[in-house]
Design a protein around this motif. Structure first.
Motif, short mmCIF file in Angstrom:
data_model
loop_
_atom_site.label_atom_id
_atom_site.label_comp_id
_atom_site.label_asym_id
_atom_site.label_seq_id
_atom_site.Cartn_x
_atom_site.Cartn_y
_atom_site.Cartn_z
N VAL A 162 0.84 -1.20 0.00
CA VAL A 162 0.00 0.00 0.00
C VAL A 162 0.87 1.24 0.00
CG1 VAL A 162 -1.76 1.29 1.28
CG2 VAL A 162 -1.85 -1.21 1.23
N VAL A 163 0.50 2.23 -0.82
CA VAL A 163 1.17 3.53 -0.86
C VAL A 163 0.29 4.54 -0.13
CG1 VAL A 163 2.00 5.38 -2.37
CG2 VAL A 163 2.28 3.01 -3.06
N HIS A 164 0.87 5.34 0.74
CA HIS A 164 0.09 6.33 1.51
C HIS A 164 -0.40 7.45 0.61
CE1 HIS A 164 -0.83 9.59 4.31
NE2 HIS A 164 -0.99 8.66 5.23
N ARG A 165 0.49 8.03 -0.20
CA ARG A 165 0.19 9.04 -1.21
C ARG A 165 -0.13 10.43 -0.67
NH1 ARG A 165 -3.39 6.99 -6.14
NH2 ARG A 165 -5.09 7.21 -4.65
N ASP A 166 -0.05 10.63 0.64
CA ASP A 166 -0.30 11.98 1.16
C ASP A 166 0.46 12.19 2.46
OD1 ASP A 166 -1.34 14.52 1.01
OD2 ASP A 166 -3.26 13.99 1.95
N VAL A 167 1.76 11.88 2.44
CA VAL A 167 2.60 12.08 3.61
C VAL A 167 2.87 13.58 3.75
CG1 VAL A 167 4.83 11.58 4.69
CG2 VAL A 167 3.67 9.81 3.33
N LYS A 168 2.44 14.17 4.85
CA LYS A 168 2.64 15.59 5.11
C LYS A 168 2.46 15.82 6.61
CE LYS A 168 -2.19 16.72 3.96
NZ LYS A 168 -3.06 17.52 3.05
N PRO A 169 2.92 16.96 7.14
CA PRO A 169 2.85 17.19 8.59
C PRO A 169 1.45 17.08 9.17
CG PRO A 169 4.35 18.77 7.58
CD PRO A 169 3.69 18.03 6.45
N GLU A 170 0.44 17.49 8.40
CA GLU A 170 -0.94 17.44 8.91
C GLU A 170 -1.43 16.01 9.12
OE1 GLU A 170 -0.46 21.32 6.68
OE2 GLU A 170 0.18 19.23 6.44
N ASN A 171 -0.78 15.03 8.48
CA ASN A 171 -1.19 13.64 8.61
C ASN A 171 -0.25 12.83 9.50
OD1 ASN A 171 -3.39 14.07 6.94
ND2 ASN A 171 -2.34 13.40 5.09
N ILE A 172 0.58 13.54 10.25
CA ILE A 172 1.52 12.90 11.18
C ILE A 172 1.16 13.38 12.58
CG2 ILE A 172 3.94 12.71 11.86
CD1 ILE A 172 4.57 13.34 8.84
N PHE A 173 0.91 12.43 13.49
CA PHE A 173 0.33 12.76 14.78
C PHE A 173 1.26 12.36 15.93
CE2 PHE A 173 -2.98 12.05 11.67
CZ PHE A 173 -3.73 13.20 11.78
N LEU A 174 1.13 13.09 17.03
CA LEU A 174 1.90 12.82 18.25
C LEU A 174 0.95 12.24 19.29
CD1 LEU A 174 3.22 15.38 16.71
CD2 LEU A 174 4.46 15.71 18.84
N LYS A 175 1.33 11.11 19.83
CA LYS A 175 0.46 10.44 20.81
C LYS A 175 0.27 11.30 22.05
CE LYS A 175 -2.01 6.94 22.13
NZ LYS A 175 -3.31 6.69 21.51
N SER A 176 1.29 12.06 22.41
CA SER A 176 1.19 13.01 23.52
C SER A 176 1.94 14.27 23.13
CB SER A 176 1.78 12.41 24.81
OG SER A 176 3.13 12.04 24.62
N ARG A 177 1.87 15.31 23.92
CA ARG A 177 2.49 16.59 23.59
C ARG A 177 4.02 16.48 23.59
NH1 ARG A 177 0.67 21.36 27.24
NH2 ARG A 177 2.23 22.35 25.89
N TYR A 178 4.63 17.25 22.69
CA TYR A 178 6.09 17.37 22.71
C TYR A 178 6.49 18.34 23.80
CZ TYR A 178 10.77 18.94 21.48
OH TYR A 178 12.10 19.27 21.52
N ARG A 179 7.39 17.88 24.67
CA ARG A 179 7.93 18.74 25.72
C ARG A 179 9.45 18.62 25.70
NH1 ARG A 179 3.45 16.40 28.59
NH2 ARG A 179 1.92 17.99 29.24
N PRO A 180 10.14 19.74 25.54
CA PRO A 180 11.62 19.70 25.55
C PRO A 180 12.14 19.05 26.84
CG PRO A 180 10.82 21.86 24.87
CD PRO A 180 9.62 21.10 25.35
N ASN A 181 13.19 18.29 26.68
CA ASN A 181 13.86 17.63 27.81
C ASN A 181 13.01 16.55 28.47
OD1 ASN A 181 16.08 19.44 27.46
ND2 ASN A 181 14.97 20.97 28.65
N HIS A 182 11.95 16.08 27.78
CA HIS A 182 11.16 14.98 28.27
C HIS A 182 11.26 13.82 27.28
CE1 HIS A 182 9.50 18.08 30.85
NE2 HIS A 182 8.83 17.17 31.52
N THR A 183 10.74 12.67 27.65
CA THR A 183 10.68 11.53 26.74
C THR A 183 9.83 11.91 25.53
OG1 THR A 183 10.85 9.97 28.58
CG2 THR A 183 10.00 9.12 26.50
N TYR A 184 10.35 11.63 24.35
CA TYR A 184 9.64 12.05 23.14
C TYR A 184 8.36 11.24 22.92
CZ TYR A 184 14.05 14.40 22.05
OH TYR A 184 15.16 15.19 22.10
N PRO A 185 7.31 11.87 22.42
CA PRO A 185 6.05 11.15 22.19
C PRO A 185 6.16 10.21 21.00
CG PRO A 185 5.92 13.38 21.32
CD PRO A 185 7.22 13.29 22.06
N THR A 186 5.32 9.19 21.01
CA THR A 186 5.22 8.29 19.87
C THR A 186 4.69 9.05 18.67
OG1 THR A 186 4.82 6.39 21.30
CG2 THR A 186 4.16 6.16 19.00
N ILE A 187 5.30 8.83 17.51
CA ILE A 187 4.91 9.49 16.27
C ILE A 187 4.11 8.50 15.43
CG2 ILE A 187 5.73 10.71 14.21
CD1 ILE A 187 6.42 12.09 16.87
#
Length: 270
Positions: free
Chosen positions: A131-156
């Motif tokens: 399967v080809v996604h065909r619309d990879v862009k920032p709006e279609n990429i999600f963070l499971k939790s908020r990004y916080r500097p100096n914390h464990t990075y969220p799942t992408i």
């Protein structure tokens, strides 16, 4: 699933295919993202997106999880709700720096790059069909939790499968223009180019496509990526640029890219 099982909370976003709402299950109290859309194509009495997810795609930690779906009016079968896991951290567009290129630490860039490459590898190679996604862009990429500097990075997580299609059927151009590869064709290689464009934009605040040039669709000079900011390592720069090669045959496939990223990351400057 039934529409009456959920209580609508607020709107999360709107796209070409429909509106996405945050909804809460009345019984379990679980929050889900609900995509309310018109089913333009129906396959085996299901919206095409649902059929594609259920019959072709694998479950993977870096792909937004499909939960269920229902027709809004079963007799008409025109509009439907598709339910996905809710990613509380929002989408990657919110993290694109408008100023201060290189604001994110290299470790976070590798984190995003690897998880998205793994998501594409799962779509391209791990399901019952390629399967080809065909619309990879920032709006279609999600963070499971908020990004916080100096914390464990969220799942992408890579999501929105409305444009996804079997690799054997990739002639139609569904890509968003900023992330459209030089060959102007949706394919697995086009997904890789779009991934490179997303990482380029995360590092710079802008992507490799220039709209200042006339006929940018066919002008190779409109797709000249800029070297990553100096704070990033040569290893990261090399891997991003390998995805953005003009010749699609010179780009790594998703499986090779995952292997290279895991191999290069430990030796890169963090």
């Amino acid at each position: 699933m039934r529409v009456s099982d959920f209580r609508r909370v607020r709107r999360l976003g709107r796209g070409a295919e429909g509106t996405v709402w945050l909804e809460r299950n009345r019984d379990t109290r679980e929050y889900l993202a609900c995509k309310n859309m018109k089913a333009r194509v129906v396959v085996e009495e299901q919206p095409k997106e649902v059929w594609m997810i259920k019959n072709c795609m694998p479950d993977h930690r870096s792909l937004v999880e499909f939960v269920g779906w229902c027709w809004l009016r079963p007799r008409s079968r025109q509009r439907c709700n598709i339910y996905f896991e809710y990613c509380a951290g929002g989408d990657l567009r919110q993290l694109i720096p408008r100023r201060n290129p290189g604001r994110y630490p290299e470790s976070f860039i590798w984190h995003v790059f690897i998880q998205l490459a793994e998501a594409l590898d799962a779509m391209h190679n791990r399901g019952t069909q390629h399967v080809v996604h065909r619309d990879v862009k920032p709006e279609n990429i999600f963070l499971k939790s908020r990004y916080r500097p100096n914390h464990t990075y969220p799942t992408i997580k890579l999501g929105d499968y409305g444009c996804a299609s079997n690799i054997a059927n990739t002639n139609a151009i569904n890509c968003t223009w900023k992330y459209m590869p030089p060959e102007i064709q949706c394919s697995a290689a086009g997904d890789i180019w779009a991934l490179g464009a997303v990482i380029h934009e995360l590092c710079h605040g802008f992507g490799p496509v220039s709209t200042r040039r006339r006929n940018w669709q066919r002008d190779p000079a409109a797709r000249r990526p800029k070297d990553l900011p100096s704070r990033y390592s040569d290893a990261l720069h090399h891997q991003v640029m390998s995805c953005l090669r003009t010749n699609r045959l010179e780009r790594p496939n998703s499986e090779t890219l995952v292997r290279r990223l895991h191999g290069e990351r430990p030796t890169a400057h963090q």
